[in-house]
Scaffold this active site. Structure first.
Site, PDB file in Angstrom:
ATOM      1  N   ASN A   9       0.796  -1.318   0.086  1.00 25.13           N
ATOM      2  CA  ASN A   9      -0.129  -0.063   0.186  1.00 25.13           C
ATOM      3  C   ASN A   9       0.824   1.338   0.032  1.00 25.13           C
ATOM      4  OD1 ASN A   9      -1.706   2.248   0.475  1.00 25.13           O
ATOM      5  ND2 ASN A   9      -2.335   1.428   2.657  1.00 25.13           N
ATOM      6  N   TRP A  10       1.055   1.832  -0.967  1.00 27.46           N
ATOM      7  CA  TRP A  10       1.739   2.855  -1.075  1.00 27.46           C
ATOM      8  C   TRP A  10       1.545   4.297  -0.607  1.00 27.46           C
ATOM      9  CZ3 TRP A  10       4.175   2.666  -6.957  1.00 27.46           C
ATOM     10  CH2 TRP A  10       5.179   1.593  -6.883  1.00 27.46           C
ATOM     11  N   LYS A  11       0.249   4.184  -0.135  1.00 27.58           N
ATOM     12  CA  LYS A  11      -0.544   5.544   0.097  1.00 27.58           C
ATOM     13  C   LYS A  11      -0.212   6.675  -0.729  1.00 27.58           C
ATOM     14  CE  LYS A  11      -0.054   3.529   4.747  1.00 27.58           C
ATOM     15  NZ  LYS A  11      -0.103   3.555   6.129  1.00 27.58           N
ATOM     16  N   HIS A  95      -9.559   1.281   4.548  1.00 24.81           N
ATOM     17  CA  HIS A  95      -8.219   1.521   5.108  1.00 24.81           C
ATOM     18  C   HIS A  95      -8.266   2.800   6.450  1.00 24.81           C
ATOM     19  CE1 HIS A  95      -4.187   2.865   6.377  1.00 24.81           C
ATOM     20  NE2 HIS A  95      -4.164   1.568   5.591  1.00 24.81           N
ATOM     21  N   GLU A  97      -6.912   4.984   7.655  1.00 25.44           N
ATOM     22  CA  GLU A  97      -6.621   6.548   7.275  1.00 25.44           C
ATOM     23  C   GLU A  97      -8.043   7.069   6.515  1.00 25.44           C
ATOM     24  OE1 GLU A  97      -3.004   5.770   5.240  1.00 25.44           O
ATOM     25  OE2 GLU A  97      -2.053   5.389   7.305  1.00 25.44           O
ATOM     26  N   GLU A 167      -5.435  -4.759  10.469  1.00 19.40           N
ATOM     27  CA  GLU A 167      -4.592  -3.475  10.889  1.00 19.40           C
ATOM     28  C   GLU A 167      -4.970  -2.862  11.860  1.00 19.40           C
ATOM     29  OE1 GLU A 167      -2.422  -2.763   7.013  1.00 19.40           O
ATOM     30  OE2 GLU A 167      -4.202  -1.262   7.222  1.00 19.40           O
ATOM     31  N   GLY A 173       2.192   2.569  10.630  1.00 18.60           N
ATOM     32  CA  GLY A 173       3.071   3.631  10.625  1.00 18.60           C
ATOM     33  C   GLY A 173       3.864   4.273  11.705  1.00 18.60           C
ATOM     34  N   SER A 213       3.201  -1.788  10.262  1.00 20.86           N
ATOM     35  CA  SER A 213       4.687  -1.713  10.530  1.00 20.86           C
ATOM     36  C   SER A 213       5.181  -3.186  10.159  1.00 20.86           C
ATOM     37  CB  SER A 213       4.730  -1.458  12.003  1.00 20.86           C
ATOM     38  OG  SER A 213       4.579   0.128  12.314  1.00 20.86           O
ATOM     39  N   GLY A 234       2.838  -1.041   4.258  1.00 20.43           N
ATOM     40  CA  GLY A 234       2.685   0.471   3.924  1.00 20.43           C
ATOM     41  C   GLY A 234       4.415   1.062   3.719  1.00 20.43           C
ATOM     42  N   GLY A 235       4.863   1.657   4.574  1.00 19.69           N
ATOM     43  CA  GLY A 235       6.101   2.158   4.415  1.00 19.69           C
ATOM     44  C   GLY A 235       7.217   1.282   3.882  1.00 19.69           C
TER      45      GLY A 235
HETATM   46  P1  PGA Z   1       2.739   0.664   7.672  1.00 20.68           P
HETATM   47  O1  PGA Z   1       1.377   0.826   6.635  1.00 20.68           O
HETATM   48  O2  PGA Z   1       3.089  -0.514   7.033  1.00 20.68           O
HETATM   49  O3  PGA Z   1       3.514   1.781   7.042  1.00 20.68           O
HETATM   50  O4  PGA Z   1       2.626   0.681   8.985  1.00 20.68           O
HETATM   51  C1  PGA Z   1       0.322  -0.330   6.824  1.00 20.68           C
HETATM   52  C2  PGA Z   1      -0.795  -0.006   6.175  1.00 20.68           C
HETATM   53  O5  PGA Z   1      -1.358   1.332   6.367  1.00 20.68           O
HETATM   54  O6  PGA Z   1      -1.330  -0.733   5.444  1.00 20.68           O
END
Ligand code: PGA
Length: 249
Positions: A9-11, A95, A97, A167, A173, A213, A234-235
Site C-alpha cells: 500500500n503505497w498511500k 483503510h 486512514e 490492521e 506507521g 509496521s 505500507g512504508g
Molecule cells: P505501515 O502501513 O506498514 O507503514 O505501518 C500499513 C498500512 O497502512 O497498510
C-alpha cells in the site's frame, strides 16, 4: 492451504516516474517467486503505468480506494468500471486512514465491498482497533462490529474473492507491530465472524492479512504464523529491496 498474499500500500507516495522506476527494480527480483501472490496498490495516477510495467509478470495491481456508485456526479472519485477498464484486479476498502481522515464508515465500506465484488475486483477490507479500544479490552467487539457491518447483506457466493486485512490502527506507521499471537487472536475473531455470515467452509478459505509496521526484520515471525495469510505493507513497500525481502520472507 491458503496461498499467502503480500500486498503493498503505497498511500500518497510516488509520481508515475517513481512508480516506473520501482517496477524496473522490483519485477526482476521477484520474477521467480511463485509461493505467494503479490499485489502493489499505488495512487490512482500511477495505476496505468504500474499495469503496463507489470503486464505479463507475477505482480498484480490494486487501487487504494473506490467509490460505491458505478458513475455519477461525484467530483474527485473513481469507479469500479474505471479501475476494471485499466486492468486493476484488487482494491483496498476501508483503510483506517480513510476512516480517520475521510469519513469512511462501516456503511460506506459495506457499499464499496458490494460494488467491488459485483465487478469482479478482489477487495481487501481493512478492519482494526485503535489503541484506546485495545487498552479498554474492546478489540474483539470492534472487530466483530466492523466485520458484521462490512459483510451485511452479501452472500457467500458473491463474496468468494473477499480478503480481509487486520490492521491494528496503533501499529500503522508507528514502528509498533502486533505480536504474531496478538494478530492470530484477532484473525480468529475475524474468521469466526466470517463463518457466522458466510459459513464455516468459506471462513476456512478466507484469507486474512496482517498490516501495521511490517518490516523485513520482523515479517518472518508474522508470516510463518498459520493464521496469518499474508501482509499489507505500507512504508516498507516503497523501496523495492525492502519489499522484496518481505515477499521472500
Ligand atoms: P505501515 O502501513 O506498514 O507503514 O505501518 C500499513 C498500512 O497502512 O497498510
Amino acid at each position: 492451504m491458503r496461498k499467502k498474499l503480500i500486498a503493498a500500500n503505497w498511500k500518497m507516495y510516488k509520481t508515475p516516474e517513481q512508480a516506473a522506476a520501482f517496477f524496473r527494480d522490483f519485477l526482476p527480483m521477484v520474477s521467480d517467486h511463485t509461493r505467494d501472490e503479490i499485489v502493489v496498490c499505488p495512487p490512482y495516477i500511477d495505476l496505468q503505468i504500474a499495469i503496463e510495467a507489470a503486464r505479463g509478470s507475477n505482480v498484480m495491481i490494486g487501487a487504494q480506494n473506490v467509490h460505491w456508485e458505478k458513475e455519477g456526479a461525484f467530483t474527485g472519485e473513481i469507479s469500479v468500471t474505471m479501475l476494471g477498464a485499466l486492468g486493476v484486479t484488487h482494491v483496498i476498502i476501508g483503510h483506517s486512514e480513510r476512516r480517520q481522515y475521510f469519513n469512511e464508515t462501516d456503511d460506506t465500506v459495506n457499499r464499496k465491498l458490494e460494488i467491488a465484488l459485483e465487478n469482479h475486483l478482489t477487495p481487501i477490507v481493512c478492519v482494526g482497533e485503535v489503541l484506546e479500544e485495545r487498552e479498554a479490552g474492546l478489540t474483539e467487539d470492534v472487530l466483530r462490529r466492523q466485520c458484521m457491518r462490512a459483510f451485511n447483506g452479501i452472500s457467500a457466493r458473491k463474496a468468494a474473492k473477499l480478503t480481509v486485512a487486520y490492521e491494528p490502527v496503533w501499529a500503522i506507521g508507528t514502528g509498533k507491530t502486533a505480536t504474531p499471537e496478538m494478530a492470530a487472536d484477532a484473525h480468529s475473531v475475524i474468521r469466526h465472524e466470517a463463518g457466522k455470515v458466510f459459513g464455516d467452509q468459506f471462513a476456512e478459505n478466507l484469507r486474512i492479512l496482517y498490516g501495521g509496521s511490517v518490516k523485513p526484520e520482523i515479517c518472518t515471525a508474522l508470516l510463518c504464523e498459520e493464521e496469518i495469510d499474508g501482509a499489507l505493507v505500507g512504508g516498507a513497500s516503497l523501496d523495492p529491496v525492502s519489499f522484496t525481502k518481505i515477499v521472500k520472507y
